[in-house]
Design a protein around this motif. Sequence first.
Motif, PDB file in Angstrom:
ATOM      1  N   LEU A 282      35.576  33.040  42.125  1.00 48.75           N
ATOM      2  CA  LEU A 282      36.436  32.071  42.959  1.00 48.75           C
ATOM      3  C   LEU A 282      37.514  32.929  43.350  1.00 48.75           C
ATOM      4  O   LEU A 282      37.965  32.629  44.499  1.00 48.75           O
ATOM      5  CB  LEU A 282      36.502  30.844  42.195  1.00 48.75           C
ATOM      6  CG  LEU A 282      37.235  29.818  42.865  1.00 48.75           C
ATOM      7  CD1 LEU A 282      36.408  29.375  44.547  1.00 48.75           C
ATOM      8  CD2 LEU A 282      37.652  28.645  42.456  1.00 48.75           C
TER       9      LEU A 282
ATOM     10  N   LYS B  73      38.424  33.281  47.439  1.00 50.92           N
ATOM     11  CA  LYS B  73      39.538  32.929  48.131  1.00 50.92           C
ATOM     12  C   LYS B  73      40.357  34.246  48.486  1.00 50.92           C
ATOM     13  O   LYS B  73      40.902  34.217  49.743  1.00 50.92           O
ATOM     14  CB  LYS B  73      40.561  32.159  47.120  1.00 50.92           C
ATOM     15  CG  LYS B  73      39.879  30.965  46.582  1.00 50.92           C
ATOM     16  CD  LYS B  73      40.738  30.182  45.667  1.00 50.92           C
ATOM     17  CE  LYS B  73      40.352  28.485  45.513  1.00 50.92           C
ATOM     18  NZ  LYS B  73      41.448  27.797  44.597  1.00 50.92           N
TER      19      LYS B  73
ATOM     20  N   PHE C 250      38.514  25.509  50.232  1.00 50.87           N
ATOM     21  CA  PHE C 250      37.819  25.243  48.910  1.00 50.87           C
ATOM     22  C   PHE C 250      38.319  23.770  48.401  1.00 50.87           C
ATOM     23  O   PHE C 250      39.658  23.640  48.675  1.00 50.87           O
ATOM     24  CB  PHE C 250      38.498  26.272  47.966  1.00 50.87           C
ATOM     25  CG  PHE C 250      37.769  27.704  48.479  1.00 50.87           C
ATOM     26  CD1 PHE C 250      36.580  28.335  47.990  1.00 50.87           C
ATOM     27  CD2 PHE C 250      38.558  28.390  49.290  1.00 50.87           C
ATOM     28  CE1 PHE C 250      35.926  29.502  48.462  1.00 50.87           C
ATOM     29  CE2 PHE C 250      38.064  29.718  49.702  1.00 50.87           C
ATOM     30  CZ  PHE C 250      36.449  30.280  49.285  1.00 50.87           C
TER      31      PHE C 250
END
Length: 213
Positions: free
Chosen positions: A75, A79, A90
């Motif tokens: 993640l 990002k 997100f």
Amino acid sequence: LAGCLGSGDTEGDDPPQESGGDNQIQTSYDCDLSERDPISELPPPVDGPNDAAVTVDVFEDFACPHCAAFATGALVQLKDEYLETGDVRFRHFDLPIPVSEWSRRVGNAARSVQDANGDDAFFEFSVAAYENQDDYSWQLLGDLAGEVGADSCRVLSDASNGTYGQVLDSNRQTGVERGIEATPGITVNGTLVDPSESDGRYEAVSSAIDANL
């Protein structure tokens, strides 16, 4: 199974939590842990612009090791790659299985941080929590809250009393309705992503994002 799997109904299971009577918890903080009125609605924390073309929703349990691995690995990479363009946002949703008693405790703490200090503080707290998942304690929650600028005593009170339990339950129901059976559960523009862990889920989510851009 490429995720944390639970069973049974966990709604409404946020009673005041131990120890020492009178809802006391063992920390170095001198806190009034009086119960606040329950919060029934709070929007999912968002990282990225609200008008982004692609929405990545991540359903998580703070005590799930697979969630910790994703939140501190793939993640972060996703990002770093996609937020700068402004085309992707997100969102976090709670899906307490629960893996342990800390599933809902940390979930309530994180939402307390969000409610008082905003989404950026929520995500900062969340990553720090995942990085310390093996060492969860009431003291740790208070310390991490203070590190992101939140009121440690408020966060400890909300975590111990389950102030945001209804929010967690609502998020969980959303996940169930989307067919999510394990955490982390990830959807891209509403479509569930294959939970293959061969690359920590990065490739599967990245491919789904690119297909929607």
